[in-house]
Motif scaffolding. Structure first.
Motif, PDB file in Angstrom:
ATOM      1  N   HIS A  13     -14.262 142.218  65.915  1.00 56.10           N
ATOM      2  CA  HIS A  13     -13.132 143.141  65.782  1.00 56.10           C
ATOM      3  C   HIS A  13     -13.597 144.382  65.022  1.00 56.10           C
TER       4      HIS A  13
ATOM      5  N   HIS B 157     -17.511 144.090  64.100  1.00 55.41           N
ATOM      6  CA  HIS B 157     -18.257 143.093  63.329  1.00 55.41           C
ATOM      7  C   HIS B 157     -17.626 141.723  63.529  1.00 55.41           C
TER       8      HIS B 157
ATOM      9  N   ASP C  32     -11.983 146.894  61.883  1.00 57.51           N
ATOM     10  CA  ASP C  32     -10.886 146.860  60.920  1.00 57.51           C
ATOM     11  C   ASP C  32      -9.955 148.036  61.205  1.00 57.51           C
TER      12      ASP C  32
HETATM   13 FE   LIG Z   1     -13.269 142.902  59.470  1.00 59.88          FE
END
Ligand SMILES: [Fe+2]
Ligand SMILES: O=C(O)CCC(=O)C(=O)O
Length: 199
Positions: free
Chosen positions: A71, A129, A73
């Motif tokens: 994903h 990540h 952030d």
């Molecule tokens: Fe994350």
């Protein structure tokens, strides 16, 4: 509480430096979002239990498991701290090359969020990540500070970054709208696509 305040300070300093590096006249343009009393910043603790070996025929350490799926952030800036157990990986390019990030409990790690990517039209990119838990070693633990704007803040590129060569890619949206989209889509989805014009 002290930790949150310290992270807010650290994130603000880093964001001011990024603003300076981009020659933005109002260099606190990013940090004032997370310093705002209405800021939607959060702290999260993650614990990835080491996966036990499955039995006599299991492949042991090779049998990596996803602890936290890939994903980006959604917020502005993330500050990560972990114990000395690895597992974090970042994706360096679109070909899906995953690079392990060596753990170091004495360091802070910074991750650019989608909101900063939009504000700077991609001058800073929110890297994808993930975290792998594996069958050997101890549990990984991390503390994540996610620096976010207030819910009603508009996420739209700073005017000085918009040009005919670099047009805005998304319609303006509030952090609240984006957060809602992030939580109602799958973790790995590219949620920014939902804000492309005409969608
Ligand atoms: Fe994350
Ligand atoms: O635990 C980690 O190392 C990373 C977790 C993460 O990416 C997240 O909480 O968004």
């Amino acid at each position: 509480m002290d930790y949150i305040e310290a992270m807010k300070e650290l994130a603000s300093e880093v964001l001011d430096l990024l603003g300076e590096g981009l020659w933005i006249p109002e260099k606190q343009v990013f940090s004032r979002q997370i310093k705002d009393v209405q800021s939607d910043s959060v702290l999260r603790f993650n614990h990835y239990a080491a996966v036990k070996q499955q039995g006599p025929f299991s492949k042991g350490c090779q049998e990596d498991r996803i602890g936290f799926g890939e994903h980006s952030d959604p917020q502005i800036l993330t500050i990560l701290r972990s114990n000395d157990v690895g597992g974090l990986e970042i994706c360096l390019n679109d070909d899906g090359l995953w690079i392990p990030v060596p753990p170091d409990p004495t360091q802070f790690y910074l991750i650019i969020g989608d909101a900063l990517r939009v504000l700077t039209i991609g001058r800073f990119v929110s890297a994808r990540h993930r975290v792998l838990a594996n069958t050997c070693g101890d549990s990984r633990m991390s503390i994540m500070y996610f620096g976010a704007p207030p819910l009603d803040a508009t996420i739209s590129p700073l005017p000085q970054f918009v040009s005919s060569q670099k047009p805005r890619l998304y319609r303006p949206f509030t952090w609240g709208e984006y957060k809602k989209a992030a939580y109602s889509s799958r973790l790995g989805d590219c949620r920014l696509d939902l804000f492309k014009p005409g969608i």
